[in-house]
Scaffold this motif. Structure first.
Motif, PDB file in Angstrom:
ATOM      1  N   PRO A   1       0.809  -1.222   0.000  1.00 41.90           N
ATOM      2  CA  PRO A   1       0.000   0.000   0.000  1.00 41.90           C
ATOM      3  C   PRO A   1       0.837   1.265   0.000  1.00 41.90           C
ATOM      4  O   PRO A   1       0.344   2.343  -0.343  1.00 41.90           O
ATOM      5  CB  PRO A   1      -0.812  -0.108   1.305  1.00 41.90           C
ATOM      6  CG  PRO A   1      -0.700  -1.512   1.743  1.00 41.90           C
ATOM      7  CD  PRO A   1       0.587  -2.037   1.197  1.00 41.90           C
ATOM      8  N   ASN A   2       2.120   1.137   0.348  1.00 40.94           N
ATOM      9  CA  ASN A   2       3.011   2.295   0.440  1.00 40.94           C
ATOM     10  C   ASN A   2       3.805   2.543  -0.839  1.00 40.94           C
ATOM     11  O   ASN A   2       4.671   3.413  -0.867  1.00 40.94           O
ATOM     12  CB  ASN A   2       3.995   2.091   1.601  1.00 40.94           C
ATOM     13  CG  ASN A   2       3.296   1.785   2.905  1.00 40.94           C
ATOM     14  OD1 ASN A   2       2.379   2.494   3.300  1.00 40.94           O
ATOM     15  ND2 ASN A   2       3.725   0.724   3.581  1.00 40.94           N
ATOM     16  N   ALA A   3       3.506   1.778  -1.884  1.00 38.75           N
ATOM     17  CA  ALA A   3       4.351   1.798  -3.074  1.00 38.75           C
ATOM     18  C   ALA A   3       3.950   2.843  -4.104  1.00 38.75           C
ATOM     19  O   ALA A   3       4.504   2.861  -5.200  1.00 38.75           O
ATOM     20  CB  ALA A   3       4.373   0.421  -3.722  1.00 38.75           C
ATOM     21  N   GLY A   4       2.996   3.698  -3.791  1.00 36.15           N
ATOM     22  CA  GLY A   4       2.688   4.797  -4.693  1.00 36.15           C
ATOM     23  C   GLY A   4       1.279   4.844  -5.191  1.00 36.15           C
ATOM     24  O   GLY A   4       0.848   5.835  -5.777  1.00 36.15           O
ATOM     25  N   GLY A   5       0.540   3.762  -5.003  1.00 33.81           N
ATOM     26  CA  GLY A   5      -0.885   3.774  -5.277  1.00 33.81           C
ATOM     27  C   GLY A   5      -1.273   4.104  -6.698  1.00 33.81           C
ATOM     28  O   GLY A   5      -0.489   3.997  -7.640  1.00 33.81           O
TER      29      GLY A   5
ATOM     30  N   SER B   1       4.948   9.170  -7.529  1.00 39.16           N
ATOM     31  CA  SER B   1       3.614   9.171  -6.957  1.00 39.16           C
ATOM     32  C   SER B   1       3.237  10.569  -6.445  1.00 39.16           C
ATOM     33  O   SER B   1       3.927  11.559  -6.683  1.00 39.16           O
ATOM     34  CB  SER B   1       3.526   8.156  -5.813  1.00 39.16           C
ATOM     35  OG  SER B   1       2.192   8.028  -5.379  1.00 39.16           O
ATOM     36  N   SER B   2       2.118  10.630  -5.733  1.00 37.71           N
ATOM     37  CA  SER B   2       1.579  11.871  -5.178  1.00 37.71           C
ATOM     38  C   SER B   2       1.005  11.584  -3.803  1.00 37.71           C
ATOM     39  O   SER B   2       0.533  10.467  -3.539  1.00 37.71           O
ATOM     40  CB  SER B   2       0.485  12.422  -6.101  1.00 37.71           C
ATOM     41  OG  SER B   2      -0.348  13.340  -5.426  1.00 37.71           O
TER      42      SER B   2
ATOM     43  N   LYS C   1       3.630  12.120   2.202  1.00 39.17           N
ATOM     44  CA  LYS C   1       4.460  12.420   1.029  1.00 39.17           C
ATOM     45  C   LYS C   1       5.001  11.147   0.393  1.00 39.17           C
ATOM     46  O   LYS C   1       5.323  10.184   1.100  1.00 39.17           O
ATOM     47  CB  LYS C   1       5.640  13.305   1.434  1.00 39.17           C
ATOM     48  CG  LYS C   1       5.373  14.786   1.468  1.00 39.17           C
ATOM     49  CD  LYS C   1       6.686  15.537   1.592  1.00 39.17           C
ATOM     50  CE  LYS C   1       6.485  17.040   1.418  1.00 39.17           C
ATOM     51  NZ  LYS C   1       7.780  17.745   1.377  1.00 39.17           N
ATOM     52  N   PRO C   2       5.114  11.120  -0.915  1.00 37.10           N
ATOM     53  CA  PRO C   2       5.831  10.011  -1.545  1.00 37.10           C
ATOM     54  C   PRO C   2       7.296  10.031  -1.125  1.00 37.10           C
ATOM     55  O   PRO C   2       7.817  11.075  -0.691  1.00 37.10           O
ATOM     56  CB  PRO C   2       5.674  10.281  -3.043  1.00 37.10           C
ATOM     57  CG  PRO C   2       5.399  11.741  -3.152  1.00 37.10           C
ATOM     58  CD  PRO C   2       4.662  12.125  -1.901  1.00 37.10           C
TER      59      PRO C   2
ATOM     60  N   VAL D   1       7.729  17.499  -4.081  1.00 36.45           N
ATOM     61  CA  VAL D   1       9.042  17.168  -3.545  1.00 36.45           C
ATOM     62  C   VAL D   1       8.858  15.956  -2.639  1.00 36.45           C
ATOM     63  O   VAL D   1       8.082  16.010  -1.680  1.00 36.45           O
ATOM     64  CB  VAL D   1       9.644  18.335  -2.748  1.00 36.45           C
ATOM     65  CG1 VAL D   1      10.990  17.929  -2.140  1.00 36.45           C
ATOM     66  CG2 VAL D   1       9.810  19.559  -3.638  1.00 36.45           C
ATOM     67  N   PRO D   2       9.537  14.849  -2.924  1.00 36.44           N
ATOM     68  CA  PRO D   2       9.363  13.659  -2.095  1.00 36.44           C
ATOM     69  C   PRO D   2      10.139  13.778  -0.787  1.00 36.44           C
ATOM     70  O   PRO D   2      10.957  14.685  -0.607  1.00 36.44           O
ATOM     71  CB  PRO D   2       9.941  12.550  -2.962  1.00 36.44           C
ATOM     72  CG  PRO D   2      11.041  13.243  -3.723  1.00 36.44           C
ATOM     73  CD  PRO D   2      10.509  14.635  -4.006  1.00 36.44           C
ATOM     74  N   ARG D   3       9.887  12.842   0.090  1.00 36.27           N
ATOM     75  CA  ARG D   3      10.646  12.745   1.334  1.00 36.27           C
ATOM     76  C   ARG D   3      11.721  11.682   1.163  1.00 36.27           C
ATOM     77  O   ARG D   3      11.443  10.575   0.685  1.00 36.27           O
ATOM     78  CB  ARG D   3       9.714  12.372   2.486  1.00 36.27           C
ATOM     79  CG  ARG D   3      10.398  12.238   3.833  1.00 36.27           C
ATOM     80  CD  ARG D   3       9.396  11.905   4.927  1.00 36.27           C
ATOM     81  NE  ARG D   3       8.765  10.599   4.725  1.00 36.27           N
ATOM     82  CZ  ARG D   3       9.306   9.442   5.064  1.00 36.27           C
ATOM     83  NH1 ARG D   3      10.533   9.393   5.582  1.00 36.27           N
ATOM     84  NH2 ARG D   3       8.647   8.313   4.866  1.00 36.27           N
ATOM     85  N   ALA D   4      12.966  12.008   1.524  1.00 36.41           N
ATOM     86  CA  ALA D   4      14.036  11.016   1.434  1.00 36.41           C
ATOM     87  C   ALA D   4      13.820   9.926   2.477  1.00 36.41           C
ATOM     88  O   ALA D   4      13.558  10.217   3.648  1.00 36.41           O
ATOM     89  CB  ALA D   4      15.387  11.678   1.645  1.00 36.41           C
ATOM     90  N   LEU D   5      13.893   8.687   2.043  1.00 35.96           N
ATOM     91  CA  LEU D   5      13.769   7.576   2.980  1.00 35.96           C
ATOM     92  C   LEU D   5      14.860   7.647   4.046  1.00 35.96           C
ATOM     93  O   LEU D   5      16.042   7.869   3.737  1.00 35.96           O
ATOM     94  CB  LEU D   5      13.874   6.242   2.244  1.00 35.96           C
ATOM     95  CG  LEU D   5      12.603   5.722   1.558  1.00 35.96           C
ATOM     96  CD1 LEU D   5      12.947   4.591   0.592  1.00 35.96           C
ATOM     97  CD2 LEU D   5      11.586   5.258   2.596  1.00 35.96           C
TER      98      LEU D   5
END
Length: 367
Positions: A65-69, A110-111, A120-121, A141-145
């Motif tokens: 579910p966390n992979a971008g939908g 993703s969004s 955030k993606p 702007v994504p969040r860095a893992l």
């Protein structure tokens, strides 16, 4: 084209024997139900394109579910997903075909609108894709893992691979191409980390190699494959040293997993945003072919030049994957074998919809 072409010579792939070297490329088609479960229409689509001893690679499938939908994109994390895919796999196997599932995490593509709780993606670094998304909006702007989050993401790939095998798939292809999460870690333009996952080629390759290692441990090297796209710029991806970067990854794969199922590379000439299929380039996949002793699949632009596919297969022994032409020619293998004309694809039906442009094309009938 004739049956004596190298395209129609058998080859061993993992634990399977292929009767020809024409591969159905992974193509996003967005026809699953509201819960990401493959429906009967998807089963029909793959069944139509199955040949005895032919390899099909599924559309990119969300690993969690966390992979971008995204609405109607198939998944592989629930019992319902496994059961939905099993009906597809069973239909392919009934016709003696071979089918791999492509494992997907979209990362920064993703969004937050598509993410659980609108978070955030994520990506390798907090760098947005330049340009507009499919909705005409700026990419977020994504969040860095974080370092402590990365093992969980890697485990999601391994779990999805196990689920694929439970569904009956003959193997899995890790989506390491086209600007999605694995590619975001590999490529220098999207990875500006300063920890062990960024900087040097060895560090930027670490995430991809750890994903591969986890999937191999989960399902075995003979059932594990990966797709790469070292060149191009699609989704704002550009690496400073593509030959060195992906060459290093291939060296590691070759040393650690000599029984790896296959590597799948996108040709540098491919331009997937237009209908000519080609762009001028001096780059080549040949240095990567030279490094790899196992099965090598080449993809990109062959819809527009089937004769080139035969030439590449003849000179390299590669398998050749076809995308757009497989959408509109369920009997593509026989059309190429006999030199029959190809039906033109319908781009307007690629992404979502019903059977139109998806399961309603006919086989060629000789007059």
């Amino acid at each position: 084209m004739v049956a004596l072409s190298a395209l129609f010579q058998p080859v061993k792939l993992g634990g399977k024997q292929l009767n020809h070297r024409i591969v159905m490329a992974p193509m996003t088609r967005i026809r699953a139900d509201d819960n990401h479960v493959p429906i009967d229409l998807i089963r029909e689509h793959y069944e139509q394109r199955t040949t005895e001893g032919g390899l099909l690679i599924t559309e990119a499938t969300l690993i969690s579910p966390n992979a971008g939908g995204g609405p109607h994109i198939p998944g592989l994390w629930t019992r319902e997903h496994i059961d939905g895919w099993r009906s597809v796999v069973d239909a392919v196997h009934k016709k003696k075909g071979v089918i791999y599932n492509q494992l997907w995490h979209k990362g920064r593509v993703s969004s937050s609108l598509l993410m659980p709780n609108n978070v955030k993606p994520v990506s390798a670094s907090a760098i947005a894709i330049q340009g507009k998304n499919s909705a005409g909006q700026d990419y977020e702007v994504p969040r860095a893992l974080e370092l402590d989050e990365i093992p969980q993401v890697i485990q999601e790939y391994a779990t999805a691979a196990k689920n694929a095998v439970k569904a009956g798939f003959d193997g899995v292809e890790i989506h390491g191409a086209s600007g999605y999460l694995v590619d975001q870690f590999i490529t220098s333009s999207s990875n500006k980390r300063t920890d062990k996952y960024g900087g040097s080629i060895e560090n930027r390759a670490r995430f991809a190699l750890e994903v591969i290692e986890a999937v191999v441990e989960a399902v075995g090297p003979e059932k594990t494959a990966i797709r790469f796209s070292p060149f191009g710029g699609f989704q704002d991806m550009n690496d400073d040293t593509p030959y060195e970067t992906w060459g290093y990854i291939l060296d590691q794969l070759k040393n650690k997993h000599p029984n790896f199922s296959y590597v799948h590379f996108t040709e540098p000439r491919l331009n997937i945003t237009n209908d000519t299929g080609f762009t001028d380039t001096d780059d080549s996949l040949d240095p990567f072919r030279a490094k790899w002793d196992g099965v090598f699949i080449a993809s990109g632009g062959y819809t527009y030049d089937p004769k080139l596919a035969a030439e590449v297969a003849e000179t390299t022994g590669n398998l050749i994957s076809f995308g757009r032409s497989f959408t509109s020619n369920p009997d593509l293998v026989e059309r190429l074998r006999n030199g029959f004309p190809l039906e033109k694809y319908d781009r307007s039906t690629f992404y979502g919809g019903n059977s139109r442009g998806y399961a309603d094309f006919s086989n060629y009938i000789q007059q």
